[in-house]
Design a protein around this motif. Sequence first.
Motif, PDB file in Angstrom:
ATOM      1  N   THR B   3     -68.924  79.494  39.326  1.00 58.04           N
ATOM      2  CA  THR B   3     -70.026  78.523  39.398  1.00 58.04           C
ATOM      3  C   THR B   3     -71.175  79.130  40.191  1.00 58.04           C
ATOM      4  N   THR B   4     -72.341  78.533  39.997  1.00 58.33           N
ATOM      5  CA  THR B   4     -73.544  79.045  40.673  1.00 58.33           C
ATOM      6  C   THR B   4     -74.062  77.992  41.646  1.00 58.33           C
ATOM      7  N   PRO B   5     -74.379  78.366  42.874  1.00 58.06           N
ATOM      8  CA  PRO B   5     -74.921  77.372  43.810  1.00 58.06           C
ATOM      9  C   PRO B   5     -76.390  77.074  43.503  1.00 58.06           C
ATOM     10  N   LEU B   6     -76.698  75.786  43.389  1.00 52.82           N
ATOM     11  CA  LEU B   6     -78.085  75.339  43.192  1.00 52.82           C
ATOM     12  C   LEU B   6     -78.335  74.128  44.082  1.00 52.82           C
ATOM     13  N   LYS B   7     -79.538  73.581  44.011  1.00 52.69           N
ATOM     14  CA  LYS B   7     -79.858  72.389  44.818  1.00 52.69           C
ATOM     15  C   LYS B   7     -80.083  71.187  43.905  1.00 52.69           C
ATOM     16  N   MET B   8     -79.580  70.040  44.325  1.00 49.97           N
ATOM     17  CA  MET B   8     -79.924  68.801  43.631  1.00 49.97           C
ATOM     18  C   MET B   8     -80.925  68.045  44.518  1.00 49.97           C
ATOM     19  N   VAL B   9     -82.077  67.751  43.933  1.00 49.54           N
ATOM     20  CA  VAL B   9     -83.058  66.926  44.650  1.00 49.54           C
ATOM     21  C   VAL B   9     -82.797  65.477  44.256  1.00 49.54           C
ATOM     22  N   VAL B  10     -82.620  64.603  45.242  1.00 51.13           N
ATOM     23  CA  VAL B  10     -82.431  63.179  44.960  1.00 51.13           C
ATOM     24  C   VAL B  10     -83.606  62.413  45.549  1.00 51.13           C
ATOM     25  N   ILE B  11     -84.251  61.612  44.679  1.00 49.75           N
ATOM     26  CA  ILE B  11     -85.410  60.826  45.114  1.00 49.75           C
ATOM     27  C   ILE B  11     -85.118  59.352  44.853  1.00 49.75           C
ATOM     28  N   VAL B  12     -85.331  58.519  45.845  1.00 45.87           N
ATOM     29  CA  VAL B  12     -85.240  57.070  45.630  1.00 45.87           C
ATOM     30  C   VAL B  12     -86.642  56.527  45.858  1.00 45.87           C
ATOM     31  N   ALA B  13     -87.202  55.897  44.822  1.00 42.38           N
ATOM     32  CA  ALA B  13     -88.616  55.528  44.909  1.00 42.38           C
ATOM     33  C   ALA B  13     -88.894  54.192  44.228  1.00 42.38           C
ATOM     34  N   GLU B  14     -90.093  53.684  44.457  1.00 42.84           N
ATOM     35  CA  GLU B  14     -90.509  52.444  43.796  1.00 42.84           C
ATOM     36  C   GLU B  14     -90.648  52.670  42.291  1.00 42.84           C
ATOM     37  N   PRO B  15     -90.308  51.643  41.497  1.00 41.45           N
ATOM     38  CA  PRO B  15     -90.311  51.846  40.045  1.00 41.45           C
ATOM     39  C   PRO B  15     -91.669  52.247  39.471  1.00 41.45           C
ATOM     40  N   VAL B  16     -92.773  51.843  40.114  1.00 39.45           N
ATOM     41  CA  VAL B  16     -94.084  52.201  39.544  1.00 39.45           C
ATOM     42  C   VAL B  16     -94.303  53.707  39.526  1.00 39.45           C
ATOM     43  N   LEU B  17     -93.532  54.426  40.354  1.00 32.93           N
ATOM     44  CA  LEU B  17     -93.773  55.869  40.450  1.00 32.93           C
ATOM     45  C   LEU B  17     -92.968  56.688  39.452  1.00 32.93           C
ATOM     46  N   GLU B  18     -92.063  56.035  38.722  1.00 32.89           N
ATOM     47  CA  GLU B  18     -91.098  56.791  37.905  1.00 32.89           C
ATOM     48  C   GLU B  18     -91.749  57.820  36.972  1.00 32.89           C
ATOM     49  N   SER B  80     -96.354  58.774  53.150  1.00 34.71           N
ATOM     50  CA  SER B  80     -97.129  57.870  54.003  1.00 34.71           C
ATOM     51  C   SER B  80     -97.544  56.585  53.289  1.00 34.71           C
ATOM     52  N   HIS B  81     -97.432  56.545  51.961  1.00 36.50           N
ATOM     53  CA  HIS B  81     -97.948  55.378  51.239  1.00 36.50           C
ATOM     54  C   HIS B  81     -96.893  54.511  50.580  1.00 36.50           C
ATOM     55  N   TYR B  82     -95.726  55.075  50.308  1.00 35.30           N
ATOM     56  CA  TYR B  82     -94.758  54.341  49.494  1.00 35.30           C
ATOM     57  C   TYR B  82     -93.390  54.289  50.171  1.00 35.30           C
ATOM     58  N   SER B  83     -92.564  53.331  49.713  1.00 32.29           N
ATOM     59  CA  SER B  83     -91.149  53.346  50.088  1.00 32.29           C
ATOM     60  C   SER B  83     -90.550  54.526  49.336  1.00 32.29           C
ATOM     61  N   PHE B  84     -90.059  55.500  50.048  1.00 35.75           N
ATOM     62  CA  PHE B  84     -89.717  56.749  49.367  1.00 35.75           C
ATOM     63  C   PHE B  84     -88.669  57.506  50.179  1.00 35.75           C
ATOM     64  N   ILE B  85     -87.608  57.941  49.499  1.00 38.02           N
ATOM     65  CA  ILE B  85     -86.589  58.753  50.163  1.00 38.02           C
ATOM     66  C   ILE B  85     -86.358  59.990  49.312  1.00 38.02           C
ATOM     67  N   ALA B  86     -86.242  61.145  49.945  1.00 32.30           N
ATOM     68  CA  ALA B  86     -85.930  62.363  49.200  1.00 32.30           C
ATOM     69  C   ALA B  86     -84.967  63.203  50.016  1.00 32.30           C
ATOM     70  N   TYR B  87     -83.929  63.700  49.370  1.00 31.05           N
ATOM     71  CA  TYR B  87     -83.015  64.596  50.090  1.00 31.05           C
ATOM     72  C   TYR B  87     -82.432  65.641  49.151  1.00 31.05           C
ATOM     73  N   LEU B  88     -81.874  66.683  49.752  1.00 31.12           N
ATOM     74  CA  LEU B  88     -81.298  67.770  48.969  1.00 31.12           C
ATOM     75  C   LEU B  88     -79.778  67.762  49.110  1.00 31.12           C
ATOM     76  N   VAL B  89     -79.099  68.103  48.029  1.00 31.33           N
ATOM     77  CA  VAL B  89     -77.635  68.218  48.061  1.00 31.33           C
ATOM     78  C   VAL B  89     -77.288  69.597  47.504  1.00 31.33           C
ATOM     79  N   ASP B  90     -76.356  70.297  48.168  1.00 34.86           N
ATOM     80  CA  ASP B  90     -75.872  71.570  47.614  1.00 34.86           C
ATOM     81  C   ASP B  90     -74.919  71.270  46.479  1.00 34.86           C
ATOM     82  N   VAL B  91     -75.148  71.886  45.325  1.00 32.61           N
ATOM     83  CA  VAL B  91     -74.243  71.669  44.198  1.00 32.61           C
ATOM     84  C   VAL B  91     -73.818  73.028  43.624  1.00 32.61           C
ATOM     85  N   SER B  92     -72.693  73.016  42.936  1.00 35.34           N
ATOM     86  CA  SER B  92     -72.236  74.217  42.234  1.00 35.34           C
ATOM     87  C   SER B  92     -72.172  73.871  40.757  1.00 35.34           C
ATOM     88  N   VAL B  93     -72.910  74.602  39.943  1.00 34.77           N
ATOM     89  CA  VAL B  93     -72.969  74.226  38.530  1.00 34.77           C
ATOM     90  C   VAL B  93     -72.297  75.269  37.654  1.00 34.77           C
TER      91      VAL B  93
END
Lengths: 325, 100
Positions: B3-18, B80-93
């Motif tokens: 497997t190869t190590p990569l990053k998963m970006v996870v964003i939780v955001a307001e629906p208007v931004l999708e 600074s403007h929106y309800s917004f969460i972003a984080y990284l997770v180490d994944v193996s794909v």
Amino acid sequence: MNEILRVNLLSPIALAFVLGVVARVIRSEFSLPKEIYQGLSIYLLWSLGLHGGAELAHATFSEIVRPAGVTLLIGCITPISAYLTLRYMGRFGEADSAGIAAHYGSVSAVTFIAASTFVKGMGAEPEGFMPTLLTLLESPGIHIALAIGAVRSGARSRPTSQLLHEVFTGRTMVLLVGGLIVGFLIGDKNWKVIEPFYDTKGAIFRGALCIFMLEMGLLAGARLGDLKKVGPFLLGFGMVMPLVHGALGAWLGTLAGLSVGGATMLGAMAASASYIAAPPAVRMTLPDANPTYYLTLALAITFPFNVLVGIPIYYKIARMAHGAG
Amino acid sequence: MNTTPLKMVVIVAEPVLELRLIAELRQLGATGCSVVDGRGEGSRHGHATDLPGANVRIETIVSPEVADQVMEHVSREYFSHYSFIAYLVDVSVARPAKFG
């Protein structure tokens, strides 16, 4: 006037709305499934478009050109008057003033439907092309207010094309404009076949509207707690601004040659605040505007005000403008 | 299995931004993403903005370099403007070619 108010307050539409509010206040477990709410809103808008299109086929250009011009004028005036009132009398910030103004510049289709049902009940049949005017009023107000907000607050504005795309491809516009075109093209013979289902004066349409109003009541009821947060100025604004815009709409409508029913409906449109098209557009363009302000104003103050008391007042004003007292 | 190590970006955001976010992820080099609706509560007990509609969780698997750019971009544009969460997770794909 009291009699008109009484008739309106005891209408199934008004009482369904009140029941929705009560259900939320007493914390009933009742709620309308989202799919039904969306399905009903599609049915109502699509009916409005189709029926309006079928009626539009009978209208002549000369009948519609002045009311259409006046409607566009109202679409330009209402966002600016709302913005100036909030900014200079209410001392609100640029983003909040423009964000709220965008809601008052645009129009609430449900208020339009409630007004249509009211005037027909009063025997003041409005012009058949009123849904066309509704679509004309939908977007200019939002754009004017957002443009003011973006320029004056220095918000990072998005490309206009993106914003236009959102407003013109929204559910309301597609169903209303699409319905108008389809209704216009199908001709009387085809319209007669589907008329019993889509007739906006018919039992099915009005029955569906009653269910929809339950949900509107639930939505408004859920925001009652926020009334304390918006403060006395906005509370007053949510009722006085519609009266000013409504009187202007009914008066200008009369000058443009609309009947009492049509002028009442134009008043109700001018007075109403959008709560479907405007909130996402404002959130995207003016993120610093507080959503509690604009959502509470549009849903918990201005919408009930118009449906319960405003529309009969605009009717009275339209009658006075026609010299009928 | 390799497997190869990569990053998963996870964003939780307001629906208007999708839609805007998905377009920006593409521009920054993501080859795709998954979007799911979310319910939940945040630091302000409930969703900070009361617009109707559930928040969206957008996940995309990308190289560490792209992940870095995405995190920089969203923190600059949205925090600074929106309800917004972003984080990284180490994944193996297992199929690294799929992720750019």
